[in-house]
Design an enzyme around this catalytic site. Structure first.
Site, PDB file in Angstrom:
ATOM      1  N   ARG A  83       5.661   2.368  -1.193  1.00  0.00           N
ATOM      2  CA  ARG A  83       5.801   1.482   0.249  1.00  0.00           C
ATOM      3  C   ARG A  83       7.205   1.574   0.436  1.00  0.00           C
ATOM      4  O   ARG A  83       7.932   1.046  -0.397  1.00  0.00           O
ATOM      5  CB  ARG A  83       5.181   0.417   0.189  1.00  0.00           C
ATOM      6  CG  ARG A  83       3.619   0.199  -0.132  1.00  0.00           C
ATOM      7  CD  ARG A  83       2.982   0.647   1.095  1.00  0.00           C
ATOM      8  NE  ARG A  83       1.391   0.622   0.942  1.00  0.00           N
ATOM      9  CZ  ARG A  83       0.711   2.106   0.764  1.00  0.00           C
ATOM     10  NH1 ARG A  83       1.398   3.355   0.627  1.00  0.00           N
ATOM     11  NH2 ARG A  83      -0.589   1.904   0.665  1.00  0.00           N
ATOM     12  N   GLU A 112       9.068   4.251   9.603  1.00  0.00           N
ATOM     13  CA  GLU A 112       8.754   5.665   9.837  1.00  0.00           C
ATOM     14  C   GLU A 112       8.273   5.961  11.279  1.00  0.00           C
ATOM     15  O   GLU A 112       7.081   5.302  11.702  1.00  0.00           O
ATOM     16  CB  GLU A 112       7.566   6.443   9.013  1.00  0.00           C
ATOM     17  CG  GLU A 112       8.259   5.899   7.507  1.00  0.00           C
ATOM     18  CD  GLU A 112       7.070   6.186   6.539  1.00  0.00           C
ATOM     19  OE1 GLU A 112       5.985   6.649   6.861  1.00  0.00           O
ATOM     20  OE2 GLU A 112       7.608   6.351   5.128  1.00  0.00           O
ATOM     21  N   HIS A 134       6.872  11.313   4.094  1.00  0.00           N
ATOM     22  CA  HIS A 134       5.564  10.787   3.640  1.00  0.00           C
ATOM     23  C   HIS A 134       4.561  11.705   3.385  1.00  0.00           C
ATOM     24  O   HIS A 134       3.531  11.597   3.924  1.00  0.00           O
ATOM     25  CB  HIS A 134       5.458   9.786   4.653  1.00  0.00           C
ATOM     26  CG  HIS A 134       4.556   8.719   4.102  1.00  0.00           C
ATOM     27  ND1 HIS A 134       4.364   7.370   4.773  1.00  0.00           N
ATOM     28  CD2 HIS A 134       3.506   8.728   3.167  1.00  0.00           C
ATOM     29  CE1 HIS A 134       3.630   6.584   3.883  1.00  0.00           C
ATOM     30  NE2 HIS A 134       3.196   7.490   3.013  1.00  0.00           N
TER      31      HIS A 134
END
Length: 163
Positions: A83, A112, A134
């Site tokens: 995270r 993001e 990611h």
């Protein structure tokens, strides 16, 4: 704390003949077979590479901060595919520039897509910082499993309509 991630990482590190330390509020027997559980300060002080495998809770938010970075070995490498909010990005940027952290690999960020004002954008030595979009979860095996599940769900749906 994602046990499967921790255990998979520990197995890979053991295969490279690395000693594995772990901090986990919820220790398991399986984890004890793969790693030596230590307190967080010991983990910071003794680790050459730190992998973050934990959920975002109030007690883990910002766990990688200036205070904890000062407890780490100089030249440590940080990997975060958990995270983004676990890392105080300004503190990480400062530590990378100062050489306190030798390098960081980040698959997640606090926001993001990456904001224009993110302090990590200012890292001068691009070899010190790798940021991926990611996609750490997206191994060939994971994507294959995902496609198999989707195909099975479509087939199940079609079979229900036909019946």
């Amino acid at each position: 704390r994602r046990s499967s991630d921790l255990q998979a990482t520990a197995k890979i590190l053991q295969a490279m003949d690395m000693k594995v330390l772990a901090y986990d509020a919820y220790q398991s027997e399986a984890g004890k077979k793969l790693a030596e559980y230590v307190d967080l300060d010991t983990l910071f002080a003794r680790s050459d590479v730190i992998f973050l495998h934990c959920p975002l809770f109030p007690e883990t938010e910002g766990i990688i901060n200036k205070e904890n970075i000062s407890k780490m070995k100089d030249g440590v490498i940080l990997i975060n595919n958990s995270r983004g909010q676990l890392v105080v990005e300004q503190d990480l940027a400062d530590a990378l520039e100062a050489g306190e952290i030798a390098g960081a690999g980040l698959d997640v960020l606090s926001a993001e897509p990456m904001r224009k004002d993110n302090p990590l954008r200012k890292i001068k030595d691009s070899e010190k910082l790798i940021i991926t979009p990611h996609i750490g979860w997206a191994s060939v095996e994971a994507r294959t499993r995902l496609m198999e599940i989707i195909c099975q769900q479509i087939a199940d749906f079609q079979n229900q309509i036909i019946l």
